[in-house]
Design a protein around this motif. Structure first.
Motif, PDB file in Angstrom:
ATOM      1  N   SER A  63       0.830  -1.199   0.000  1.00 15.73           N
ATOM      2  CA  SER A  63       0.000   0.000   0.000  1.00 15.73           C
ATOM      3  C   SER A  63       0.870   1.257   0.000  1.00 15.73           C
ATOM      4  N   TYR A  64       0.287   2.335  -0.448  1.00 16.37           N
ATOM      5  CA  TYR A  64       0.981   3.617  -0.472  1.00 16.37           C
ATOM      6  C   TYR A  64       1.399   4.025   0.935  1.00 16.37           C
ATOM      7  N   GLU A  65       0.510   3.801   1.909  1.00 15.46           N
ATOM      8  CA  GLU A  65       0.808   4.149   3.298  1.00 15.46           C
ATOM      9  C   GLU A  65       2.016   3.365   3.818  1.00 15.46           C
ATOM     10  N   ASP A  66       2.103   2.078   3.457  1.00 17.67           N
ATOM     11  CA  ASP A  66       3.251   1.262   3.879  1.00 17.67           C
ATOM     12  C   ASP A  66       4.553   1.764   3.260  1.00 17.67           C
ATOM     13  N   ALA A  69       5.526   4.799   5.176  1.00 18.12           N
ATOM     14  CA  ALA A  69       6.022   4.435   6.498  1.00 18.12           C
ATOM     15  C   ALA A  69       7.440   3.908   6.414  1.00 18.12           C
ATOM     16  N   VAL A  75       2.488  10.106   7.846  1.00 18.47           N
ATOM     17  CA  VAL A  75       1.328   9.776   7.009  1.00 18.47           C
ATOM     18  C   VAL A  75       0.122  10.508   7.525  1.00 18.47           C
TER      19      VAL A  75
END
Length: 75
Positions: A63-66, A69, A75
């Motif tokens: 995912s983009y969030e991962d 991170a 984020v």
């Protein structure tokens, strides 16, 4: 140009057509030769992209969030 050819009607923006005519004149080639060369180049890049997608089809999705991170960004 090859003796094995197909005809097609293509409508260009007048400015694009002017540039093509000039390039054809300067390079001693036809507009058809220039367009064929460009299309072959573009289509071969598409084929390379499709091949890369196929090769990576089984990779895990991230995912983009991962990704953010892992980059240590907020984020």
């Amino acid at each position: 140009m090859s003796t094995l050819s197909k005809r097609a009607t293509v409508y260009f923006n007048p400015a694009v057509h002017n540039v093509l005519r000039t390039k054809a004149h300067v390079s001693h080639r036809s507009i058809s030769e220039i367009i064929n060369e460009v299309l072959i180049h573009e289509l071969s890049e598409d084929a390379e992209d499709l091949n890369a997608f196929s090769e990576r089809a089984n990779e895990e999705t991230i995912s983009y969030e991962d990704v953010l991170a892992k980059l240590d960004l907020n984020v």
